[in-house]
Design a protein around this motif. Structure first.
Motif, short mmCIF file in Angstrom:
data_model
loop_
_atom_site.label_atom_id
_atom_site.label_comp_id
_atom_site.label_asym_id
_atom_site.label_seq_id
_atom_site.Cartn_x
_atom_site.Cartn_y
_atom_site.Cartn_z
N ARG A 21 19.18 50.76 54.42
CA ARG A 21 18.87 49.59 55.26
C ARG A 21 17.47 49.06 54.93
O ARG A 21 17.27 47.86 54.83
CB ARG A 21 18.93 49.98 56.74
N ARG A 50 25.63 43.56 54.77
CA ARG A 50 26.85 43.59 55.58
C ARG A 50 27.46 44.98 55.63
O ARG A 50 27.86 45.47 56.69
CB ARG A 50 27.85 42.58 55.01
N ASN A 80 25.91 47.87 55.14
CA ASN A 80 25.03 48.75 55.92
C ASN A 80 25.22 48.53 57.42
O ASN A 80 25.22 49.48 58.20
CB ASN A 80 23.57 48.53 55.53
N GLU A 81 25.37 47.27 57.82
CA GLU A 81 25.58 46.97 59.24
C GLU A 81 26.92 47.52 59.71
O GLU A 81 27.03 48.06 60.82
CB GLU A 81 25.50 45.46 59.46
N ARG A 82 27.95 47.40 58.88
CA ARG A 82 29.26 47.95 59.26
C ARG A 82 29.18 49.46 59.46
O ARG A 82 29.63 49.99 60.47
CB ARG A 82 30.30 47.63 58.19
N GLN A 106 27.21 48.05 63.62
CA GLN A 106 26.78 46.72 64.10
C GLN A 106 27.83 45.70 63.64
O GLN A 106 27.59 44.89 62.74
CB GLN A 106 25.40 46.39 63.55
N GLU A 156 27.08 41.82 63.93
CA GLU A 156 26.06 41.45 62.96
C GLU A 156 26.65 41.46 61.55
O GLU A 156 26.34 40.59 60.72
CB GLU A 156 24.88 42.41 63.04
N ALA A 157 27.52 42.44 61.27
CA ALA A 157 28.15 42.53 59.95
C ALA A 157 29.05 41.33 59.69
O ALA A 157 29.10 40.81 58.56
CB ALA A 157 28.95 43.82 59.85
N THR A 173 26.75 38.38 58.84
CA THR A 173 26.19 38.54 57.49
C THR A 173 27.27 38.33 56.44
O THR A 173 27.04 37.69 55.40
CB THR A 173 25.57 39.93 57.34
#
Length: 284
Positions: A22, A49, A51-53, A57, A60-61, A64
């Motif tokens: 991240r 994306r 990393n957020e998944r 998150q 947020e993903a 992105t």
């Protein structure tokens, strides 16, 4: 700078070092935006994306991923656009928006098929997931058969995606032995499905070991979705081993996680396990 940080983020993410991944991806974004090349910026956003998944998150993903898709379309790269659509479809599945997921997955396959793109197995696996989760198992099986024979399957990550989808389909069809064979030799790559396969084959101790190891690994790396899924199968394995108190605690923690993220598909799985635990007597 953008390319270097982005590549470092990808490598760290694949190595399970999510916090560092991240940080590297965050460092890649400003120079990528300053440089202005849509292909480069889209690649950085794709890493963000993912990393957020993995961190749970999901909203947020999605945001992105949509930005990455817009840039892929702007750059005129149909393969990248198809890949981003497939990833967005899977995110919407996790949020249980099946209509949006289907639209994106169908468009992803159509785009990848046009030039037999490298991402074809990813798109086929995404559409197969949509179909199996909306009650169209035969259609899912046909798609996974195509993905299995696709030249793009030499990609290690694509192999994991197809393998996991084949295991899930076998479990949904009530064929846990087929699921075990689908992940054989790759249990550490897809531990949650491997644990479910062992559990449904009547091997709760093997399921407990796999799920427990994944809970520890995912908790250490901050992969909240993986941790929640592993805690859910761990709960049922413990229940079937007769450890009711530990089973209830594992499920309680899984339920807390899926509510806090939020993670709708995980909440559905946890509710299914709670119903099973309430109707099945434990082994003691």
């Amino acid at each position: 700078m953008a390319r270097a940080h982005s590549l470092r983020a990808s490598i760290l993410g694949l190595s399970g070092r999510l916090d560092e991944a991240r940080e590297a991806a965050d460092l890649a974004l400003p120079p990528a935006e300053a440089y202005g090349d849509p292909t480069l910026l889209g690649s950085v956003l794709s890493t963000l994306r993912e990393n957020e998944r993995r961190g749970g998150q999901l909203r947020e993903a999605v945001a992105t991923g949509q930005r990455a898709l817009d840039l892929a379309e702007q750059s005129g790269d149909p393969a990248s656009a198809a890949f981003e659509r497939a990833n967005l479809a899977e995110l919407w599945l996790l949020l249980e928006d099946f209509g949006t997921a289907r639209t994106l997955a169908e468009a992803a396959v159509a785009g990848a098929e046009e030039d037999d793109a490298w991402c074809l197995p990813y798109t086929l696996a995404a559409l197969a997931l949509v179909r199996m989760r909306t009650g169209e198992a035969p259609g899912a099986a046909a798609l996974l058969g195509r993905a299995q024979s696709s030249p793009g399957l030499v990609d290690r990550q694509a192999g994991h995606e197809v393998r996991a989808a084949r295991a899930e389909l076998a479990l949904r069809d009530g064929l846990p032995g087929h699921a075990r064979r689908a992940v054989e030799g790759h249990e550490r790559d897809v531990p949650v499905f491997a644990a479910w396969a062992e559990l449904h084959c009547g091997r709760p101790e093997a399921a407990r070991r796999l799920a427990g190891d994944e809970v520890a690994r995912a908790g250490r790396t901050g992969e909240r979705l993986a941790e929640a899924d592993a805690r859910t199968v761990l709960a049922l394995a413990l229940h079937r081993l007769g450890d009711g108190a530990a089973a209830r605690e594992a499920l309680r923690r899984a339920e807390e996680m899926v509510r806090a993220l939020p993670y709708p598909a995980g909440a559905t799985h946890a509710a299914e396990v709670r119903a099973l635990m309430e109707t099945e007597p434990d082994a003691r």
